[in-house]
Every structure is written in C-alpha cells, then in structure tokens.
Design an enzyme around this catalytic site. Structure first.
Site, PDB file in Angstrom:
ATOM      1  CE1 TYR A 116      -5.562  -1.598  20.759  1.00  0.00           C
ATOM      2  CE2 TYR A 116      -4.793  -3.434  19.435  1.00  0.00           C
ATOM      3  CZ  TYR A 116      -4.535  -2.268  20.124  1.00  0.00           C
ATOM      4  OH  TYR A 116      -3.264  -1.783  20.172  1.00  0.00           O
TER       5      TYR A 116
ATOM      6  CE  LYS B  53      -6.960  11.433  29.886  1.00  0.00           C
ATOM      7  NZ  LYS B  53      -5.889  12.392  30.254  1.00  0.00           N
TER       8      LYS B  53
ATOM      9  CG  ASP C 122       5.812  -0.715  21.549  1.00  0.00           C
ATOM     10  OD1 ASP C 122       5.584  -1.908  21.831  1.00  0.00           O
ATOM     11  OD2 ASP C 122       6.051  -0.330  20.382  1.00  0.00           O
TER      12      ASP C 122
ATOM     13  CG  ASP D  26      -0.279  -1.216  21.328  1.00  0.00           C
ATOM     14  OD1 ASP D  26       0.604  -2.086  21.182  1.00  0.00           O
ATOM     15  OD2 ASP D  26      -0.525  -0.336  20.475  1.00  0.00           O
TER      16      ASP D  26
ATOM     17  CG  ASP E 152      -2.309  12.003  31.447  1.00  0.00           C
ATOM     18  OD1 ASP E 152      -2.584  11.315  32.457  1.00  0.00           O
ATOM     19  OD2 ASP E 152      -2.829  13.124  31.235  1.00  0.00           O
TER      20      ASP E 152
END
Ligand code: NAD
Ligand code: IPM
Ligand code: MN
Length: 368
Positions: free
Chosen positions: A146, A196, A256, A252, A228
């Site tokens: 970001y 990751k 959700d 993020d 993942d």
C-alpha cells in the site's frame, strides 16, 4: 467531568446511516458515565471531493491532529462512480491511506466473532462453527504494497507497465508483531503467523523477526501458515484461530473473508492504533448497493465505538456492555437485512431500529 474530543467522519454510501447509530450510542455512553464526548464532524471521502474539491480537506486534517480519537465511516464509490474522480484523488488513495500514515496507526485489530447461538448467520455448517468463532486478525496498516514505491510508465518495447513494491523495514515488522504477541498473551496464547515465505522475500524477513520477537513471549505458541492455506483454513476449520497476524494486503483480504464466514461484513468492526493516535472504523466499505435505504447493519460501527471505549478511553466495562447489548438484540431474534435470509427465523429490522434496540439494552444495564 472527563472530556474527550472525537472526530466524526461519516464517509460515503452507508457511512452516514451507520454513523448516526454509532453517535447515538456514544451519546448514551457519555450520559451514563458522566463523560463529555465532544463530537466534531469532518468532511472525509468522495462527498468531500465533490463539495470541497478535496477528499481530505485541511479542516479535517486539523481534527485528526487534535482529536482524542476518531470514528470513521467507510469511504468510496461504486466502480463506475469512482471514475468521476481522478485516480490519485479518489478517497481510498487521497484520504484513507494519507490518514493512516498521518496518524501512524500501524496496528489494525479486526475481531471476527460469532457465538454458537448465532451460527445460523454463517454460511458455514454448525458443526464447522462448533462452540463459536472468536478470533482477532492483527493487520499491519501503514506499510507493504500500500505504501511502497510505485512506478507507472511505458517500457522500451512500448508496453505500459507498472511496478508496485512491497516494502517493510525490520522495525515496522517488529512493531506489529509485538502487538500481536501482546494480544495473544491476553487471549489463548496461540498466534498464527500468516505469510508467504515460499515466494516473497518480505515474508522471509517477516519470519526472521517472528523468531526474534517470540523469545520475549515464551508462553505464546506460534503456528506458521501460508496465506493461501489460511484462506482455506478459515472456511474449513475457523475455530483453530485465536490471533492471526499478517502484513497489510494479506490482512485486507483475509479480514473480508472473516466477514464472509460470519455471514456479513456488517459484523466487522475495527480499531486502528498507533503509538500516539487511534481511529476506529468498520472493516467494510461504503456498500453503494444498499446505501440510502436504511437497511445497513450498524453493528460494525457500534462495535467500533466499543473498541474506542476500550482502547482509547480505558472504559472496558462499558465496552463490554455494548458488546452484550449487540448480542442481546440478536438473541431476541432481530437483525438487519444482511443477516435475515428467508427461513432463518430472524425478524428483519431497519438500521435505526437496530440502533434503538441496542440503546434500550444498554440503558437497562447497570453502569459499573
Ligand atoms: P463493501 O464492503 O462496501 O460491500 C461488500 C458487500 O457487503 C456489499 O454487498 C454490501 O452491501 C455488504 N455490506 C458491507 N457493509 C455492510 C453493512 N454494514 N451492512 C450490510 N451489508 C454490508 O465493498 P465494495 O462494494 O467492494 O466497496 C465499495 C466501496 O467501499 C469501494 O469504493 C471501496 O474502495 C470502499 N471501501 C472502503 C473501506 C473503508 O473506508 N475502510 C473499506 C472497504 C471498501
Ligand atoms: C479496508 C479497505 C481499505 C484497504 C481501502 C478502502 C483502501 O479495503 O480498510 O479494508 O484496502 O485497506
Ligand atoms: Mn478491505
């Protein structure tokens, strides 16, 4: 009488509708506890761009710098409407990220909570939910992709290209990990480190810092999980999680998904905490698809008020009263449209009616 100045940034879409209910709760809390909450409204978001030519006006920045805390509604427009604002001035890039940077709210706490009694809200089977979902996602909020270097251009072959860097230094990583370990210590002492490292060097460094920081928290068990795999695990076995910590973009996306396994993003409040400043916001967006209809779920905003009371004002008992009031409304069989699927046996009520019921419940609780 205690006095706290609270910036109120209602935002776009459903923002003003759910903010109204959040403010009513704050006002009742003030009266009950003999605390003067001074609510100062600031223009912030797409509406501010259209009315003032700036989605983060100077006057709002001044509120950011002087308030004891900020309660913020979601900002942003639908995909099509967004095109009316130049890319860099759209409120996500032009207001929200600059505010996070300005306040240095690097630690974002996103609780994902659904008691067993509300398992019917979730798309997951009751046997998957078991005794209930109760985790907190700790998301780094002012670094990573970001805020990394960005480059857009045309390369030597005449092709348009983009580079977007995932940047962290070791202090940034350490700071968020310390927050995660501390909250783990106060909870079940199991911390899932989401990464990751099989691909990203940023995760390799991240995991090195995990090893360093964990030495100071020997009572916390660290479990490593690739991001993942974590996405799958959230659906198949969400009750294994207590605290999850991750970099900005992973947080993020997975937060959700957290809303998804509960049954609605309307159940997702959050706290954004920095060393000196804090702000509170629902995790979800401005929900343009339901804006203006008085059907949005204000739980996310009222829960954010509860988090403000706990994290900024040391009013944990009253924060717990708010959580209980919210659950009591659900336990009475009421909810807003997002959680009132046909056949679920839920009485559907409007945004303001949900707020009325929370206020009734809270007013009936003794002040500790
Ligand atoms: P969204 O979160 O606004 O909506 C996704 C779905 O969840 C929609 O169906 C919506 O109706 C539903 N939903 C969300 N909150 C709800 C609530 N309180 N009650 C009932 N239903 C609710 O995501 P989106 O549609 O992808 O994004 C819309 C806009 O919001 C975009 O401009 C995006 O950039 C912005 N956004 C802002 C924030 C923020 O301010 N922190 C967060 C996420 C998205
Ligand atoms: C969130 C939102 C924001 C983010 C957007 C609106 C910039 O999705 O708070 O989760 O990606 O952080
Ligand atoms: Mn998001």
């Amino acid at each position: 009488m205690k006095h706290f100045k609270i910036g109120i940034f209602a935002g776009d879409g459903i923002g003003p509708e759910i903010m109204r209910e959040g403010c009513r709760v704050l006002e009742l809390v003030g009266t009950r506890n003999n605390v003067n909450f001074e609510l100062v409204e600031g223009a912030f978001g797409a509406h501010a761009y259209f009315s003032e030519g700036d989605c983060f006006p100077e006057a709002t920045k001044a509120i950011c710098d002087s308030a004891d805390a900020i309660l913020k509604g979601p900002i942003g427009l639908s995909h099509e409407e967004s095109k009316k604002i130049p890319v860099d001035q759209q409120p996500e890039r032009g207001a929200l990220l600059p505010m996070r940077r300005r306040l240095n709210t690097y630690a974002n706490f996103r609780p994902v909570y659904l008691p067993k009694s509300l398992a019917h809200f979730s798309p997951l089977k009751p046997e998957v939910i078991g005794e209930g979902i109760d985790m907190i996602m700790v998301r780094e909020l002012v670094g990573g992709l970001y805020f990394g270097k960005k480059e857009v251009g045309v390369n030597a072959d005449g092709k348009r290209y983009v580079v977007e860097a995932l940047e962290y230094d070791e202090d940034q990583i350490r700071n968020i990990l310390v927050e995660a370990f501390k909250i783990s210590q106060r909870r079940k002492k199991v911390l899932h480190n989401i990464h990751k490292s099989n691909v990203l060097k940023s995760s390799v460094l991240w995991n090195e810092i995990v090893e360093e920081v964990k030495v100071d928290y020997p009572d916390v068990e660290v479990r490593h999980m690739l991001v993942d795999a974590a996405a799958t695990a959230l659906c198949l076995n969400p009750t294994q999680f207590d605290v999850m910590v991750m970099e900005n973009m992973f947080g993020d996306i997975l937060s959700d998904q957290g809303g998804g396994i509960l049954g609605s993003l309307g159940l997702m409040p959050s706290a954004c905490i920095g060393p000196d400043r804090a702000y509170y916001e629902p995790s979800h967006g401005s929900a343009p698809d339901i804006a203006g209809q008085n059907i949005a779920n204000p739980y996310s905003m009222i829960g954010s008020v509860a988090m403000m009371l706990e994290y900024s004002f040391d009013m944990t008992a009253e924060a717990n009263n708010i959580w209980h009031a919210l659950q009591a409304v659900f336990d009475d069989g009421y909810s807003t449209a997002d959680l009132s699927k046909p056949g679920a046996g839920v009485n559907m009520i409007a945004t303001n009616e949900f707020g009325d019921k929370v206020l009734e419940k809270l007013a009936a609780m003794p002040v500790v």
